[in-house]
Scaffold this active site. Structure first.
Site, PDB file in Angstrom:
ATOM      1  N   LYS A  75      21.124 -35.372  -7.664  1.00 35.17           N
ATOM      2  CA  LYS A  75      20.929 -36.431  -6.670  1.00 35.17           C
ATOM      3  C   LYS A  75      19.970 -37.510  -7.176  1.00 35.17           C
ATOM      4  O   LYS A  75      20.048 -38.660  -6.759  1.00 35.17           O
ATOM      5  CB  LYS A  75      20.381 -35.845  -5.365  1.00 35.17           C
ATOM      6  CG  LYS A  75      21.182 -34.691  -4.768  1.00 35.17           C
ATOM      7  CD  LYS A  75      22.519 -35.142  -4.215  1.00 35.17           C
ATOM      8  CE  LYS A  75      23.173 -34.117  -3.303  1.00 35.17           C
ATOM      9  NZ  LYS A  75      23.603 -32.873  -3.961  1.00 35.17           N
TER      10      LYS A  75
HETATM   11  C1  PLP Z   1      24.731 -32.148  -3.761  1.00 40.18           C
HETATM   12  C2  PLP Z   1      24.994 -31.107  -4.769  1.00 40.18           C
HETATM   13  C3  PLP Z   1      26.296 -30.719  -5.097  1.00 40.18           C
HETATM   14  C4  PLP Z   1      27.504 -31.260  -4.379  1.00 40.18           C
HETATM   15  O1  PLP Z   1      27.747 -32.622  -4.652  1.00 40.18           O
HETATM   16  P1  PLP Z   1      28.661 -33.472  -3.662  1.00 40.18           P
HETATM   17  O2  PLP Z   1      28.527 -34.870  -4.149  1.00 40.18           O
HETATM   18  O3  PLP Z   1      28.094 -33.269  -2.299  1.00 40.18           O
HETATM   19  O4  PLP Z   1      30.040 -32.942  -3.780  1.00 40.18           O
HETATM   20  C5  PLP Z   1      26.459 -29.781  -6.098  1.00 40.18           C
HETATM   21  N1  PLP Z   1      25.412 -29.235  -6.722  1.00 40.18           N
HETATM   22  C6  PLP Z   1      24.146 -29.580  -6.442  1.00 40.18           C
HETATM   23  C7  PLP Z   1      23.029 -28.916  -7.162  1.00 40.18           C
HETATM   24  C8  PLP Z   1      23.892 -30.530  -5.461  1.00 40.18           C
HETATM   25  O5  PLP Z   1      22.623 -30.868  -5.187  1.00 40.18           O
END
Ligand code: PLP
Length: 491
Positions: A113
């Protein structure tokens, strides 16, 4: 470039700055650019010689035409600096013959993120200036763990903005919880809610669509916005690392033609960004959408039916414990246009379920394969990759590794595979340690040390340091009192 709602192309055409400031279109849809810019062969050659910030600035400039190239370069150089991403922003590591991993967790919160949330606050600040906004922008975030901390880090002490994060009290790891509870900054609030991620997300969505509340906040000098992956400002920086990874794989001689890309998915934002990169010209043969036991996306890709009426599981990959994958709406928009998308979303809201047409089903399965791993398979993948390749992965990446392998075995497709790695293994240390050794440490912090001793892999500084920070936020509220809480915070 103009942006439109996924649910109606005619009602509203806005600039990128407006789309980023507003978050959600006024009809409840998500903003999409009216066209997708294309990358030619020469563009890839040019990009290959640039560093990550320069690649990012170039890709962003194609979508965000109301920002200057100088602005975007300045934002990207700040966001993706060595300071924030020691060791590089999005390195590609060859782990097995024909399989590389795109590591997206070298940022300040050790999850992917950060790739978007280090730069998005800068895009938002720019947007406030460009749109002449005088009110304070109040960011509301629903998080299943990683978004919340990454958003808090990105927005802390940013002028003209404050941020409130809601997370499901039982749905995040202890380290995630502590990372959020100890957040620093003079413009941040954190609340745990009794419920799961979807309750938190629905609560935030309800606040956004509450017109009376909007008017009340406006009179107090506030305007709401979101940092969830439904915001275009979150999505567009994620397109960059797919382009970047492809450039690096070509450079390293690990791909000559096309790649397969396997993405551990929850809200469908990450993989959707990859899909947009492919529309721009990155030659992706297949996207493997990897889910955990909450396999609503696997079923959708394989049957064309999206049905959220099912049991919700809390798993070892909590950031993917999601039953409503908001960004799937953007894929539907690409494949079927705004009218059908509006219909499907209405059905989802009313019945919790929709079935797409045969034509869309075919279009989905042409580009996407859906697989999932249960808890045991996730543990097995961690163990196998560590034992065979000496490479340590977290639980989310493990889901993707397991799915990539299933896909290869079932299809025999030997196209080079890029597995997207979304979190540092230390962010989920207990589960990773248990997968490797079989015993679960008492305490997540003990797990950090044990995992380090067992594997010899260093603990990233941001995780090590959280232990010494003071808890600032420990309030737990009912899911249905989120609105009152926001009114109380924004007094
Ligand atoms: C948010 C997240 C995901 C999922 O990603 P999306 O964009 O919501 O599909 C997968 N792995 C981790 C560690 C995340 O923080």
């Amino acid at each position: 470039m103009r942006y439109v709602s996924t649910r109606s192309e005619n009602s509203e055409r806005v600039s990128a700055a407006q789309a980023i400031k507003q978050g959600l279109a006024s009809d409840g849809g998500l903003f999409m650019p009216l066209e997708i810019p294309k990358l030619e062969k020469e563009d890839f050659q040019k990009l290959a010689d640039l560093d990550y910030s320069e690649r990012a600035a170039y890709i962003l400039s194609l979508f965000l035409s109301d920002y200057t190239e100088e602005e975007l370069l300045a934002y990207c150089q700040e966001a993706y600096s060595e300071n924030h991403f020691p060791g590089g922003a999005a390195p590609v590591v060859k782990v097995q013959e024909n399989l590389s991993v795109l590591e997206l967790w070298h940022g300040p919160t050790c999850a992917f993120k950060d790739m978007a949330l280090q730069v998005m606050p800068l895009l938002l600040s720019g947007a406030l200036e460009k749109t002449g906004e005088k009110r304070t922008v109040s960011i509301l975030v629903a998080t299943s763990g990683d978004t919340g901390k990454a958003a808090l880090e990105g927005f802390k002490n940013v002028k003209g903005v404050n941020i409130t994060v809601f997370y499901p009290t039982g749905g995040v790891s202890r380290i995630q919880k502590l990372q959020m509870a100890t957040q620093e900054g003079n413009n941040v609030e954190v609340r745990a809610i009794k419920g799961n991620f979807d309750d938190a997300q629905n609560g935030v969505k309800a606040i956004f669509s509450d017109l009376d509340m909007g008017r009340e906040l406006d009179s107090r000098g506030y305007v709401l916005s979101s940092a969830n992956s439904i915001n275009w400002g979150r999505l567009v920086p994620q397109i960059v690392y797919y382009v970047s990874a492809y450039c690096d794989m070509v450079k390293a001689g690990n791909v000559t033609d096309s790649v397969n890309v396997c993405v551990p998915s929850g809200n469908f934002g990450n993989i959707l960004a990859g899909y947009i990169a492919s529309l721009m010209g990155v030659p992706v043969n297949k996207f493997i959408c990897a889910s955990n036991k909450n396999n609503v996306l696997t079923d959708f890709i394989n049957t064309g039916v999206y049905d959220r009426n099912r049991d919700f599981y809390t798993t070892v990959s909590p950031s993917m414990d999601i039953l409503i994958s908001s960004n799937l709406e953007r894929l539907l928009y690409f494949l079927s246009g705004p009218d059908s998308t509006a219909t499907y979303m209405d059905e989802l809201k009313k019945q919790g379920k929709y079935e797409v047409s045969e034509a869309i089903k075919r279009a989905v399965s042409k580009k996407f394969a859906g697989y999932f791993c249960d808890e045991q398979e996730t543990e097995n993948a961690i163990q196998k990759v560590f034992n065979q390749n000496g490479y340590l992965i977290d639980t989310h990446t493990a889901v993707a590794m397991g799915c990539a392998e299933k896909y290869r075995q079932e299809t025999g497709d030997s196209t080079p595979m890029l597995v997207v790695s979304t979190a540092s293994p230390y962010k989920f240390a207990s589960s990773v340690y248990k997968a490797l050794v079989g015993e679960c440490p008492e305490d997540e912090f003990e797990a950090l040390e044990k995992l380090k001793t067992h594997t010899g892999v260093e603990i990233p500084a941001p995780i090590r340091d959280v232990l010494n920070k003071k808890v600032r936020f420990d309030r737990v509220i009912e899911a249905d009192s989120m609105k009152l809480e926001v009114l109380d915070i924004l007094k």
